[in-house]
Design a protein around this motif. Structure first.
Motif, short mmCIF file in Angstrom:
data_model
loop_
_atom_site.label_atom_id
_atom_site.label_comp_id
_atom_site.label_asym_id
_atom_site.label_seq_id
_atom_site.Cartn_x
_atom_site.Cartn_y
_atom_site.Cartn_z
N PHE A 207 0.84 -1.20 0.00
CA PHE A 207 0.00 0.00 0.00
C PHE A 207 0.87 1.25 0.00
O PHE A 207 1.88 1.31 0.70
CB PHE A 207 -0.89 0.04 1.25
N LYS A 208 0.45 2.25 -0.74
CA LYS A 208 1.16 3.53 -0.77
C LYS A 208 0.36 4.64 -0.08
O LYS A 208 0.93 5.48 0.60
CB LYS A 208 1.46 3.92 -2.22
N CYS A 209 -0.97 4.65 -0.25
CA CYS A 209 -1.76 5.76 0.25
C CYS A 209 -3.20 5.33 0.51
O CYS A 209 -3.64 4.29 0.04
CB CYS A 209 -1.73 6.91 -0.76
N GLY A 210 -3.93 6.16 1.28
CA GLY A 210 -5.32 5.85 1.59
C GLY A 210 -6.10 7.09 1.97
O GLY A 210 -5.51 8.12 2.32
N THR A 211 -7.43 6.98 1.90
CA THR A 211 -8.30 8.09 2.31
C THR A 211 -9.68 7.55 2.70
O THR A 211 -10.13 6.54 2.17
CB THR A 211 -8.47 9.12 1.17
N PHE A 212 -10.29 8.23 3.64
CA PHE A 212 -11.69 7.97 4.01
C PHE A 212 -12.61 9.02 3.41
O PHE A 212 -13.82 8.98 3.62
CB PHE A 212 -11.85 8.00 5.54
N ALA A 213 -12.07 9.98 2.68
CA ALA A 213 -12.80 11.18 2.28
C ALA A 213 -13.96 10.94 1.31
O ALA A 213 -14.78 11.83 1.14
CB ALA A 213 -11.83 12.20 1.69
N GLU B 84 -20.35 3.79 7.00
CA GLU B 84 -19.57 2.68 6.43
C GLU B 84 -18.08 2.81 6.71
O GLU B 84 -17.40 1.81 6.90
CB GLU B 84 -19.80 2.60 4.92
N ARG B 85 -17.57 4.01 6.70
CA ARG B 85 -16.14 4.27 6.91
C ARG B 85 -15.27 3.41 6.01
O ARG B 85 -14.30 2.78 6.44
CB ARG B 85 -15.76 4.06 8.38
N HIS B 86 -15.60 3.37 4.74
CA HIS B 86 -14.79 2.63 3.78
C HIS B 86 -13.48 3.37 3.52
O HIS B 86 -13.45 4.59 3.41
CB HIS B 86 -15.53 2.43 2.47
N LEU B 87 -12.40 2.61 3.39
CA LEU B 87 -11.08 3.15 3.13
C LEU B 87 -10.72 2.89 1.67
O LEU B 87 -10.73 1.75 1.21
CB LEU B 87 -10.05 2.47 4.04
N ALA B 88 -10.40 3.95 0.93
CA ALA B 88 -9.92 3.81 -0.44
C ALA B 88 -8.39 3.82 -0.40
O ALA B 88 -7.80 4.67 0.29
CB ALA B 88 -10.43 4.94 -1.32
N THR B 89 -7.75 2.89 -1.10
CA THR B 89 -6.29 2.79 -1.07
C THR B 89 -5.71 2.76 -2.48
O THR B 89 -6.38 2.37 -3.44
CB THR B 89 -5.82 1.51 -0.34
N GLY B 90 -4.46 3.16 -2.58
CA GLY B 90 -3.69 3.03 -3.81
C GLY B 90 -2.48 2.16 -3.51
O GLY B 90 -1.89 2.27 -2.42
N ASP B 91 -2.09 1.30 -4.45
CA ASP B 91 -0.95 0.42 -4.18
C ASP B 91 0.18 0.60 -5.19
O ASP B 91 0.08 1.41 -6.12
CB ASP B 91 -1.40 -1.04 -4.06
N PHE B 92 1.23 -0.17 -5.03
CA PHE B 92 2.43 -0.05 -5.85
C PHE B 92 2.25 -0.62 -7.25
O PHE B 92 3.09 -0.41 -8.11
CB PHE B 92 3.61 -0.76 -5.15
N GLU B 93 1.17 -1.35 -7.49
CA GLU B 93 0.91 -1.94 -8.81
C GLU B 93 -0.15 -1.15 -9.59
O GLU B 93 -0.58 -1.58 -10.66
CB GLU B 93 0.45 -3.39 -8.66
N GLY B 94 -0.60 -0.02 -9.05
CA GLY B 94 -1.56 0.82 -9.76
C GLY B 94 -3.01 0.52 -9.47
O GLY B 94 -3.90 1.04 -10.14
#
Length: 151
Positions: free
Chosen positions: A71-77, A83-93
């Motif tokens: 994982f590189k980054c995340g946001t709850f925004a 629900e408090r879902h977390l959106a993430t970005g990873d090293f593979e795109g």
């Protein structure tokens, strides 16, 4: 400088410090709670996601999971408050949305970039008063930004 000027400056005080066995890339407070998420990468290239809660002057590990890609980054925004879902970005795109109560599989997943997602943010849904939830990602692949409708 006078002593009063020194006291008027904001001060940051360390309350809790934890040693971790992976490289930390991002940390996010879980909205309206005393909990936070830490995202990162294990030395073997897998992703680390840990959830902590502040209790009695310490950060208690509540849950952790290891995923295929770092994982590189995340946001709850872009999620709603219940629900408090977390959106993430990873090293593979990959851009993924996670339900923190059931982290076996993402709620949503798409490969939005050819390379690492360096940044992610969202708006709507979380209490800005209206509009559909949207997520924006920034990648290293030359497709600098992607905008996602997260309904």
């Amino acid at each position: 400088m006078r002593n009063m000027d020194l006291l008027a400056k904001p001060q940051l005080i360390t309350h809790v410090q934890k040693s971790l066995n992976f490289t930390v890339h991002d940390g996010r407070w879980i909205p309206h709670s005393a909990r936070f998420v830490i995202l990162g990468a294990h030395a073997r290239g897998t992703g680390a996601l840990q959830i902590y809660e502040l209790t009695r002057g310490d950060a208690t590990l509540l849950k952790e999971t290891e995923k295929r890609h770092s994982f590189k980054c995340g946001t709850f925004a872009a999620g709603n408050i219940q629900e408090r879902h977390l959106a993430t970005g990873d090293f593979e795109g990959h851009m993924m949305v996670w339900d923190l109560e059931k982290m076996d599989l993402p709620v949503y997943s798409v490969r939005g970039h050819k390379e690492i997602i360096n940044g992610i943010d969202g708006c709507g849904g979380l209490g800005i008063g209206g509009g559909a939830p949207e997520i924006v990602t920034a990648g290293r692949d030359g497709e600098a930004t992607q905008c996602w409708h997260a309904d």
